[in-house]
Write a protein that holds these residues in place. Structure first.
Motif, PDB file in Angstrom:
ATOM      1  N   THR A 147     -70.415  -9.792  45.260  1.00  0.00           N
ATOM      2  CA  THR A 147     -71.141  -8.646  44.717  1.00  0.00           C
ATOM      3  C   THR A 147     -72.243  -8.351  45.726  1.00  0.00           C
ATOM      4  O   THR A 147     -72.722  -9.263  46.397  1.00  0.00           O
ATOM      5  N   ARG A 148     -72.615  -7.119  45.859  1.00  0.00           N
ATOM      6  CA  ARG A 148     -73.661  -6.768  46.821  1.00  0.00           C
ATOM      7  C   ARG A 148     -74.806  -6.062  46.113  1.00  0.00           C
ATOM      8  O   ARG A 148     -74.589  -5.323  45.136  1.00  0.00           O
ATOM      9  N   VAL A 149     -76.004  -6.302  46.582  1.00  0.00           N
ATOM     10  CA  VAL A 149     -77.169  -5.615  46.038  1.00  0.00           C
ATOM     11  C   VAL A 149     -77.007  -4.121  46.300  1.00  0.00           C
ATOM     12  O   VAL A 149     -76.719  -3.704  47.430  1.00  0.00           O
ATOM     13  N   ALA A 150     -77.168  -3.318  45.283  1.00  0.00           N
ATOM     14  CA  ALA A 150     -76.892  -1.885  45.414  1.00  0.00           C
ATOM     15  C   ALA A 150     -77.816  -1.089  44.509  1.00  0.00           C
ATOM     16  O   ALA A 150     -77.450  -0.739  43.380  1.00  0.00           O
ATOM     17  N   PRO A 151     -79.040  -0.788  44.972  1.00  0.00           N
ATOM     18  CA  PRO A 151     -79.888   0.120  44.199  1.00  0.00           C
ATOM     19  C   PRO A 151     -79.129   1.414  43.916  1.00  0.00           C
ATOM     20  O   PRO A 151     -78.330   1.881  44.740  1.00  0.00           O
ATOM     21  N   PHE A 152     -79.377   1.962  42.789  1.00  0.00           N
ATOM     22  CA  PHE A 152     -78.608   3.104  42.284  1.00  0.00           C
ATOM     23  C   PHE A 152     -79.532   4.318  42.218  1.00  0.00           C
ATOM     24  O   PHE A 152     -80.550   4.286  41.537  1.00  0.00           O
ATOM     25  N   GLN A 182     -79.706  -3.436  40.743  1.00  0.00           N
ATOM     26  CA  GLN A 182     -78.310  -3.259  40.361  1.00  0.00           C
ATOM     27  C   GLN A 182     -77.407  -3.800  41.485  1.00  0.00           C
ATOM     28  O   GLN A 182     -77.871  -4.153  42.562  1.00  0.00           O
ATOM     29  N   ARG A 183     -76.115  -3.886  41.230  1.00  0.00           N
ATOM     30  CA  ARG A 183     -75.176  -4.377  42.227  1.00  0.00           C
ATOM     31  C   ARG A 183     -73.917  -3.513  42.243  1.00  0.00           C
ATOM     32  O   ARG A 183     -73.765  -2.586  41.460  1.00  0.00           O
ATOM     33  N   ALA A 184     -73.002  -3.866  43.148  1.00  0.00           N
ATOM     34  CA  ALA A 184     -71.727  -3.158  43.239  1.00  0.00           C
ATOM     35  C   ALA A 184     -70.667  -4.117  43.763  1.00  0.00           C
ATOM     36  O   ALA A 184     -70.976  -5.149  44.359  1.00  0.00           O
ATOM     37  N   ILE A 185     -69.407  -3.759  43.524  1.00  0.00           N
ATOM     38  CA  ILE A 185     -68.267  -4.523  44.006  1.00  0.00           C
ATOM     39  C   ILE A 185     -67.202  -3.564  44.512  1.00  0.00           C
ATOM     40  O   ILE A 185     -67.247  -2.357  44.235  1.00  0.00           O
ATOM     41  N   ASP A 186     -66.239  -4.111  45.253  1.00  0.00           N
ATOM     42  CA  ASP A 186     -65.005  -3.408  45.569  1.00  0.00           C
ATOM     43  C   ASP A 186     -64.050  -3.744  44.415  1.00  0.00           C
ATOM     44  O   ASP A 186     -63.535  -4.865  44.338  1.00  0.00           O
ATOM     45  N   PRO A 187     -63.810  -2.818  43.478  1.00  0.00           N
ATOM     46  CA  PRO A 187     -63.105  -3.185  42.241  1.00  0.00           C
ATOM     47  C   PRO A 187     -61.733  -3.813  42.443  1.00  0.00           C
ATOM     48  O   PRO A 187     -61.470  -4.904  41.899  1.00  0.00           O
ATOM     49  N   PRO A 188     -60.809  -3.186  43.204  1.00  0.00           N
ATOM     50  CA  PRO A 188     -59.488  -3.827  43.333  1.00  0.00           C
ATOM     51  C   PRO A 188     -59.569  -5.198  43.996  1.00  0.00           C
ATOM     52  O   PRO A 188     -58.887  -6.137  43.571  1.00  0.00           O
ATOM     53  N   ALA A 189     -60.401  -5.319  45.035  1.00  0.00           N
ATOM     54  CA  ALA A 189     -60.516  -6.597  45.737  1.00  0.00           C
ATOM     55  C   ALA A 189     -61.128  -7.661  44.831  1.00  0.00           C
ATOM     56  O   ALA A 189     -60.697  -8.829  44.848  1.00  0.00           O
ATOM     57  N   TYR A 190     -62.129  -7.276  44.043  1.00  0.00           N
ATOM     58  CA  TYR A 190     -62.779  -8.253  43.178  1.00  0.00           C
ATOM     59  C   TYR A 190     -61.813  -8.756  42.105  1.00  0.00           C
ATOM     60  O   TYR A 190     -61.701  -9.974  41.876  1.00  0.00           O
ATOM     61  N   VAL A 191     -61.128  -7.851  41.442  1.00  0.00           N
ATOM     62  CA  VAL A 191     -60.230  -8.265  40.365  1.00  0.00           C
ATOM     63  C   VAL A 191     -59.055  -9.065  40.933  1.00  0.00           C
ATOM     64  O   VAL A 191     -58.586 -10.032  40.311  1.00  0.00           O
ATOM     65  N   ALA A 192     -58.586  -8.697  42.139  1.00  0.00           N
ATOM     66  CA  ALA A 192     -57.527  -9.480  42.775  1.00  0.00           C
ATOM     67  C   ALA A 192     -58.011 -10.900  43.081  1.00  0.00           C
ATOM     68  O   ALA A 192     -57.264 -11.874  42.897  1.00  0.00           O
ATOM     69  N   ALA A 193     -59.259 -11.035  43.544  1.00  0.00           N
ATOM     70  CA  ALA A 193     -59.810 -12.365  43.815  1.00  0.00           C
ATOM     71  C   ALA A 193     -59.960 -13.167  42.532  1.00  0.00           C
ATOM     72  O   ALA A 193     -59.734 -14.389  42.512  1.00  0.00           O
ATOM     73  N   LEU A 194     -60.339 -12.497  41.451  1.00  0.00           N
ATOM     74  CA  LEU A 194     -60.443 -13.178  40.163  1.00  0.00           C
ATOM     75  C   LEU A 194     -59.065 -13.671  39.716  1.00  0.00           C
ATOM     76  O   LEU A 194     -58.919 -14.794  39.214  1.00  0.00           O
ATOM     77  N   ALA A 195     -58.042 -12.837  39.923  1.00  0.00           N
ATOM     78  CA  ALA A 195     -56.674 -13.249  39.587  1.00  0.00           C
ATOM     79  C   ALA A 195     -56.248 -14.448  40.439  1.00  0.00           C
ATOM     80  O   ALA A 195     -55.625 -15.391  39.938  1.00  0.00           O
ATOM     81  N   ASP A 196     -56.595 -14.422  41.719  1.00  0.00           N
ATOM     82  CA  ASP A 196     -56.263 -15.553  42.592  1.00  0.00           C
ATOM     83  C   ASP A 196     -56.922 -16.841  42.105  1.00  0.00           C
ATOM     84  O   ASP A 196     -56.327 -17.923  42.157  1.00  0.00           O
ATOM     85  N   SER A 197     -58.160 -16.733  41.632  1.00  0.00           N
ATOM     86  CA  SER A 197     -58.866 -17.907  41.136  1.00  0.00           C
ATOM     87  C   SER A 197     -58.220 -18.441  39.862  1.00  0.00           C
ATOM     88  O   SER A 197     -58.122 -19.652  39.669  1.00  0.00           O
ATOM     89  N   VAL A 198     -57.765 -17.536  38.990  1.00  0.00           N
ATOM     90  CA  VAL A 198     -57.059 -17.964  37.777  1.00  0.00           C
ATOM     91  C   VAL A 198     -55.795 -18.734  38.159  1.00  0.00           C
ATOM     92  O   VAL A 198     -55.496 -19.797  37.600  1.00  0.00           O
ATOM     93  N   ARG A 199     -55.060 -18.199  39.125  1.00  0.00           N
ATOM     94  CA  ARG A 199     -53.844 -18.903  39.579  1.00  0.00           C
ATOM     95  C   ARG A 199     -54.187 -20.247  40.210  1.00  0.00           C
ATOM     96  O   ARG A 199     -53.502 -21.250  39.972  1.00  0.00           O
ATOM     97  N   ALA A 200     -55.247 -20.271  41.033  1.00  0.00           N
ATOM     98  CA  ALA A 200     -55.627 -21.509  41.708  1.00  0.00           C
ATOM     99  C   ALA A 200     -56.015 -22.604  40.717  1.00  0.00           C
ATOM    100  O   ALA A 200     -55.877 -23.797  41.017  1.00  0.00           O
TER     101      ALA A 200
END
Length: 418
Positions: free
Chosen positions: A138-143, A200-218
């Motif tokens: 996640t990255r610091v992202a003032p809005f 506030q913060r921000a993420i790259d949504p597809p990359a973040y959720v894919a990484a979360l899925a990888d962690s679930v598998r791991a």
């Protein structure tokens, strides 16, 4: 652990978006064996095409008086970013009737009292995922809210003021035209004032959720895609998932419905009767000579932009439509027209990654997180535009309920059977 409660050994999760995967991950941390089933693919729904903004300062109940006033005007404008089909079906009519009934100041304040403890813990849940090995930052992202007029700025500041008035701390700074231009030189001259929301913060949504899925598998979890769950039943103390084609059926000690805008289809038979409808959002990505350095909201235009893989992701529209309805290409044109008046140095001909996805909105503006009327069956969904921000915390709290049998206090007003 609640007396007499036995923690489930195997849990099935329906939905591989942020909410479902976060719940699966936190269940695994408690030693639960998890299988996630998904009708299409990981992050294929509302978890894919949004702007990736993690903004607990702005996570509030959607029904409130100003939304109602705006909506009545907007529905008469064919270029409006708010859209309802000319012929509303029975479910949509029921949803809109309930939604309008909740557009009062008193109900908004009660809803905000439920959001506040969630917002205060939301970002820490992302930190916990990171400490546990989810390999996406996640990255610091003032809005910044960029406004054309003083009235627009005052309206946005008043929205933040209501959040502060509800007891939530929000750090903001006002920007003059020159200060706004110094920080965001790619804004059009029509943008004359700014309100910057810090923390506030921000993420790259597809990359973040894919990484979360990888962690679930791991961690030993299974994620099975292409499984269209059509029903859930309790049989012999187990929860069974049934598909439309009958090709996949498995029994679990407990199950979680995290199926986004399709939640009503699966949850209604189990006491989940709060109206939920897909508030569909549209987005696309464009190249820019000078990409924006941080997320920008244009409250007067009802759209937002965020840095995305070297370009700019532009998001907008609140279209109350069936989640599986075809995209309306005119909506992309509406967003481009509005965004072109707000941003310079953008190559609009480079537009790509066109996406439409259904954000599940509840009629009272509160998420649905907790146990259903069927023992062993649980729900997490209905977050509307705040599914990215609140998804990890929602998963953590629901996992705690499933494992211990105790309902965390934060979930008491979010009862799916309310």
């Amino acid at each position: 652990m609640t007396a007499g409660h036995r923690a489930p050994r195997r849990v099935g999760v329906v939905g591989a978006g942020m909410n479902g995967l976060a719940c699966a991950w936190f269940l695994q941390q408690a030693g639960v064996d998890v299988t996630v089933v998904e009708r299409t693919d990981v992050a294929a729904g509302a978890s894919w095409g949004n702007a990736g903004l993690l903004t607990p300062a702005l996570s509030v109940p959607l029904p409130e008086p100003s939304v109602l006033r705006y909506g009545v005007r907007a529905l008469a404008d064919p270029r409006s970013p708010v859209s309802v089909p000319v012929r509303a079906d029975r479910d949509l009519a029921r949803f809109l009737t309930r939604f309008v009934a909740h557009c009062t100041g008193g109900r908004w304040r009660r809803g905000m009292a439920a959001y506040r403890p969630l917002n205060e813990q939301a970002l820490e849940a992302f930190d916990e995922l990171a400490r546990g090995g989810v390999a996406a930052p996640t990255r610091v992202a003032p809005f910044t809210a960029a406004c054309r007029t003083e009235r627009e700025a005052e309206h946005f500041a008043a929205e933040i003021g209501r959040v502060v008035g509800a007891g939530q701390a929000v750090d903001v700074e006002l920007l003059t035209a020159s200060e706004l231009r110094d920080q965001l030189p790619m804004l059009a001259p029509s943008m004359r004032m700014g309100v910057r929301v810090l923390g506030q913060r921000a993420i790259d949504p597809p990359a973040y959720v894919a990484a979360l899925a990888d962690s679930v598998r791991a961690c030993g979890g299974k994620i099975v895609t292409g499984v269209d769950v059509a029903g859930v039943r309790r049989d012999g103390g187990k929860i069974s998932l049934a598909t439309r084609d009958g090709q996949y059926a498995e029994q679990f000690d407990a199950a979680v419905l995290a199926s986004g805008a399709w939640l009503p289809e699966l949850g209604a038979a189990h006491g989940v009767r709060t109206p939920v409808h897909g508030g569909r959002g549209y987005s696309f990505t464009v190249d820019a000579e000078h990409p924006i350095p941080e997320p920008v909201d244009f409250p007067g235009l009802r759209l937002a932009c965020a840095p995305y893989r070297g370009g700019v992701r532009v998001t907008g529209i609140m279209e109350f439509q069936r989640p599986d309805a075809a995209a309306d290409e005119r909506k992309f044109a509406t967003i481009r027209e509005s965004a072109a008046a707000a941003l310079t140095t953008v190559d609009w001909s480079s537009a790509r990654d066109h996406w439409v996805g259904a954000r599940p909105v509840t009629s009272d503006g509160l998420p649905l997180i907790g146990a259903t009327a069927t023992p062993g069956l649980h729900v997490t969904g209905g977050h509307g535009m705040w599914g990215m921000t609140l998804g990890p915390l929602s998963g953590k709290l629901l996992a705690e309920l499933i494992v211990t049998g105790r309902t965390p206090r934060e979930l008491l007003p979010l009862d799916p059977c309310r």
